[in-house]
Structures are given as structure tokens and as C-alpha cells.
Design a protein around this motif. Structure first.
Motif, PDB file in Angstrom:
ATOM      1  N   PRO A 167       2.295  74.499  72.728  1.00 31.61           N
ATOM      2  CA  PRO A 167       1.608  75.790  72.803  1.00 31.61           C
ATOM      3  C   PRO A 167       0.811  76.140  71.542  1.00 31.61           C
ATOM      4  CG  PRO A 167       3.917  76.009  73.416  1.00 31.61           C
ATOM      5  CD  PRO A 167       3.740  74.639  72.857  1.00 31.61           C
ATOM      6  N   GLN A 168       1.088  75.467  70.451  1.00 31.20           N
ATOM      7  CA  GLN A 168       0.390  75.768  69.192  1.00 31.20           C
ATOM      8  C   GLN A 168      -0.995  75.135  69.127  1.00 31.20           C
ATOM      9  OE1 GLN A 168       3.031  74.603  66.013  1.00 31.20           O
ATOM     10  NE2 GLN A 168       4.743  75.673  66.939  1.00 31.20           N
ATOM     11  N   VAL A 169      -1.273  74.192  70.018  1.00 36.72           N
ATOM     12  CA  VAL A 169      -2.567  73.522  70.024  1.00 36.72           C
ATOM     13  C   VAL A 169      -3.613  74.456  70.631  1.00 36.72           C
ATOM     14  CG1 VAL A 169      -3.892  71.585  70.956  1.00 36.72           C
ATOM     15  CG2 VAL A 169      -1.533  71.235  70.190  1.00 36.72           C
ATOM     16  N   ASP A 170      -4.686  74.711  69.889  1.00 38.39           N
ATOM     17  CA  ASP A 170      -5.788  75.522  70.394  1.00 38.39           C
ATOM     18  C   ASP A 170      -6.793  74.581  71.056  1.00 38.39           C
ATOM     19  OD1 ASP A 170      -7.920  77.196  70.912  1.00 38.39           O
ATOM     20  OD2 ASP A 170      -7.921  78.120  68.921  1.00 38.39           O
ATOM     21  N   ALA A 171      -6.520  74.251  72.305  1.00 37.25           N
ATOM     22  CA  ALA A 171      -7.332  73.265  73.015  1.00 37.25           C
ATOM     23  C   ALA A 171      -8.782  73.700  73.109  1.00 37.25           C
ATOM     24  CB  ALA A 171      -6.750  73.010  74.401  1.00 37.25           C
ATOM     25  N   ARG A 172      -9.015  74.977  73.316  1.00 37.90           N
ATOM     26  CA  ARG A 172     -10.402  75.459  73.420  1.00 37.90           C
ATOM     27  C   ARG A 172     -11.163  75.180  72.124  1.00 37.90           C
ATOM     28  NH1 ARG A 172     -13.846  77.992  76.476  1.00 37.90           N
ATOM     29  NH2 ARG A 172     -15.193  79.627  75.711  1.00 37.90           N
ATOM     30  N   ALA A 173     -10.538  75.439  70.997  1.00 34.67           N
ATOM     31  CA  ALA A 173     -11.189  75.168  69.709  1.00 34.67           C
ATOM     32  C   ALA A 173     -11.399  73.676  69.506  1.00 34.67           C
ATOM     33  CB  ALA A 173     -10.352  75.750  68.565  1.00 34.67           C
ATOM     34  N   GLU A 174     -10.403  72.878  69.899  1.00 36.02           N
ATOM     35  CA  GLU A 174     -10.529  71.428  69.743  1.00 36.02           C
ATOM     36  C   GLU A 174     -11.654  70.889  70.625  1.00 36.02           C
ATOM     37  OE1 GLU A 174      -9.166  69.740  67.422  1.00 36.02           O
ATOM     38  OE2 GLU A 174      -7.707  71.225  66.779  1.00 36.02           O
ATOM     39  N   PHE A 175     -11.750  71.361  71.854  1.00 36.46           N
ATOM     40  CA  PHE A 175     -12.832  70.935  72.733  1.00 36.46           C
ATOM     41  C   PHE A 175     -14.171  71.443  72.210  1.00 36.46           C
ATOM     42  CE2 PHE A 175      -9.641  69.324  75.352  1.00 36.46           C
ATOM     43  CZ  PHE A 175     -10.194  68.629  76.417  1.00 36.46           C
ATOM     44  N   GLY A 176     -14.154  72.591  71.549  1.00 40.82           N
ATOM     45  CA  GLY A 176     -15.365  73.120  70.925  1.00 40.82           C
ATOM     46  C   GLY A 176     -15.901  72.194  69.849  1.00 40.82           C
ATOM     47  N   ARG A 177     -15.013  71.514  69.163  1.00 41.60           N
ATOM     48  CA  ARG A 177     -15.437  70.551  68.141  1.00 41.60           C
ATOM     49  C   ARG A 177     -16.237  69.405  68.757  1.00 41.60           C
ATOM     50  NH1 ARG A 177     -10.254  68.486  65.568  1.00 41.60           N
ATOM     51  NH2 ARG A 177     -11.678  67.368  64.212  1.00 41.60           N
ATOM     52  N   LEU A 178     -16.015  69.163  70.032  1.00 41.19           N
ATOM     53  CA  LEU A 178     -16.755  68.121  70.741  1.00 41.19           C
ATOM     54  C   LEU A 178     -18.047  68.653  71.357  1.00 41.19           C
ATOM     55  CD1 LEU A 178     -13.790  66.435  72.663  1.00 41.19           C
ATOM     56  CD2 LEU A 178     -14.820  65.697  70.505  1.00 41.19           C
ATOM     57  N   GLY A 179     -18.228  69.968  71.319  1.00 41.55           N
ATOM     58  CA  GLY A 179     -19.387  70.573  71.949  1.00 41.55           C
ATOM     59  C   GLY A 179     -19.222  70.765  73.438  1.00 41.55           C
ATOM     60  N   LEU A 180     -18.019  70.549  73.930  1.00 36.44           N
ATOM     61  CA  LEU A 180     -17.810  70.635  75.374  1.00 36.44           C
ATOM     62  C   LEU A 180     -17.885  72.064  75.898  1.00 36.44           C
ATOM     63  CD1 LEU A 180     -15.027  68.003  76.012  1.00 36.44           C
ATOM     64  CD2 LEU A 180     -17.391  67.915  76.753  1.00 36.44           C
ATOM     65  N   ASN A 181     -17.479  73.032  75.099  1.00 38.94           N
ATOM     66  CA  ASN A 181     -17.477  74.411  75.579  1.00 38.94           C
ATOM     67  C   ASN A 181     -18.884  74.860  75.973  1.00 38.94           C
ATOM     68  OD1 ASN A 181     -14.751  74.474  75.034  1.00 38.94           O
ATOM     69  ND2 ASN A 181     -14.979  75.549  73.102  1.00 38.94           N
ATOM     70  N   ASP A 182     -19.893  74.297  75.323  1.00 36.50           N
ATOM     71  CA  ASP A 182     -21.277  74.687  75.586  1.00 36.50           C
ATOM     72  C   ASP A 182     -21.916  73.913  76.728  1.00 36.50           C
ATOM     73  OD1 ASP A 182     -21.076  76.404  73.400  1.00 36.50           O
ATOM     74  OD2 ASP A 182     -21.814  74.870  72.008  1.00 36.50           O
ATOM     75  N   HIS A 183     -21.283  72.825  77.165  1.00 37.98           N
ATOM     76  CA  HIS A 183     -21.928  71.952  78.134  1.00 37.98           C
ATOM     77  C   HIS A 183     -21.189  71.793  79.454  1.00 37.98           C
ATOM     78  CE1 HIS A 183     -23.961  70.817  74.391  1.00 37.98           C
ATOM     79  NE2 HIS A 183     -24.995  70.658  75.191  1.00 37.98           N
ATOM     80  N   LEU A 184     -20.094  72.496  79.628  1.00 41.13           N
ATOM     81  CA  LEU A 184     -19.384  72.442  80.905  1.00 41.13           C
ATOM     82  C   LEU A 184     -19.823  73.606  81.777  1.00 41.13           C
ATOM     83  CD1 LEU A 184     -15.716  71.602  79.840  1.00 41.13           C
ATOM     84  CD2 LEU A 184     -17.407  70.054  80.830  1.00 41.13           C
ATOM     85  N   SER A 185     -19.931  73.356  83.060  1.00 42.77           N
ATOM     86  CA  SER A 185     -20.261  74.438  83.982  1.00 42.77           C
ATOM     87  C   SER A 185     -19.112  75.454  83.987  1.00 42.77           C
ATOM     88  CB  SER A 185     -20.457  73.888  85.399  1.00 42.77           C
ATOM     89  OG  SER A 185     -19.219  73.422  85.905  1.00 42.77           O
ATOM     90  N   ALA A 186     -19.385  76.621  84.522  1.00 45.14           N
ATOM     91  CA  ALA A 186     -18.348  77.657  84.600  1.00 45.14           C
ATOM     92  C   ALA A 186     -17.154  77.160  85.407  1.00 45.14           C
ATOM     93  CB  ALA A 186     -18.917  78.933  85.211  1.00 45.14           C
ATOM     94  N   GLN A 187     -17.416  76.448  86.502  1.00 41.32           N
ATOM     95  CA  GLN A 187     -16.320  75.925  87.323  1.00 41.32           C
ATOM     96  C   GLN A 187     -15.494  74.913  86.554  1.00 41.32           C
ATOM     97  OE1 GLN A 187     -18.251  74.498  90.919  1.00 41.32           O
ATOM     98  NE2 GLN A 187     -17.279  76.162  92.061  1.00 41.32           N
TER      99      GLN A 187
END
Length: 136
Positions: free
Chosen positions: A96-116
Motif C-alpha cells: 500500500p505504500q507504493v504510489d503507483a500513479r506517481a511511478e507510472f507518471g515517471r514513465l509518462g503513462l498518465n499522459d498517454h493512456l485513454s480515460a478507460q
């Protein structure tokens, strides 16, 4: 801090300037995953909230979190492969301590995935956290 396997992906992504190349890398990671056995593709392992079919099967061994996963969509299989690199072999209390959203953000994925896809990723992360919490 992310697992070493995830850090390797972050480093690999730094060498890829084009998002399409990164996207292809995620898909290739998904293709390289072992498929989830049909016997584990059951309602109990299915993740709700994903546009595609997704299954996550937890395995807790020695207080450490492991999982197998699969999807009928190649990009989602790739996301599962990334989640595997992020969470696999962590002590269940650390999941639970892993901030997956932040980690995926480091890959730029948060900006390139569709809403779904983003909603599906959130559902997978939540399922992983629930599984670890139940095991803790």
C-alpha cells in the motif's frame, strides 16, 4: 521507491524519445508475460472496472506479495507486466505504500493512456492493494 525491475523500465524509457516507441515497449512486455492458466480466469480473479477482460491472481509466500495476471488486450497485458515489476516480491505491508500513479507518471503513462485505460489501471492497482491488505 520502486522495485529494481521497475527502475530498469524507467531507465529504458529514458532512451525512448517517441511515445509510440514506449507504447510498443509496453506491448512487448505484455507479450513476454506467461499467460494466466485458464483455470485461474474465474470471477474471483477478474478485475471489474476495466474496459477489457483482466484477471489478477495473488500469491502470498513468506509474507511477500506475488501475482499472475492476464488480459485480452495487449496494451493492458503490458500494464500488468509493469505492475508486476512494481509490486512483485514486496512484503505485503509495503504494497500500500507504493504510489503507483506517481511511478507510472515517471514513465509518462498518465499522459498517454485513454480515460478507460486509466480507470482500468486504477482498478488493477486497487485490486492489488486489497489483496495485499487481506494477506497482511
Amino acid at each position: 521507491m520502486a522495485q529494481a525491475a521497475f527502475e530498469e523500465v524507467v531507465e529504458d524509457f529514458e532512451f525512448l524519445d517517441d511515445w509510440e516507441d514506449r507504447y510498443r515497449m509496453v506491448i512487448e512486455m505484455g507479450k513476454a508475460m506467461e499467460p494466466l492458466p485458464e483455470a485461474l480466469r474465474v470471477p474471483a480473479t477478474k478485475v471489474e472496472g476495466c474496459a477489457s477482460q483482466v484477471w489478477l491472481h495473488p500469491q502470498i509466500e513468506g509474507g511477500r506479495y506475488h501475482f499472475q495476471g492476464d488480459s485480452d488486450a495487449m496494451i493492458v497485458r503490458g500494464l500488468i507486466a509493469l505492475l508486476h515489476r512494481l509490486y512483485d516480491d514486496l512484503p505485503v505491508a509495503e504494497v500500500p505504500q507504493v504510489d503507483a500513479r506517481a511511478e507510472f507518471g515517471r514513465l509518462g503513462l498518465n499522459d498517454h493512456l485513454s480515460a478507460q485505460r486509466s480507470n482500468g489501471l486504477r482498478a488493477m492497482i486497487e485490486r492489488i492493494r486489497q489483496q495485499a491488505a487481506q494477506a497482511a
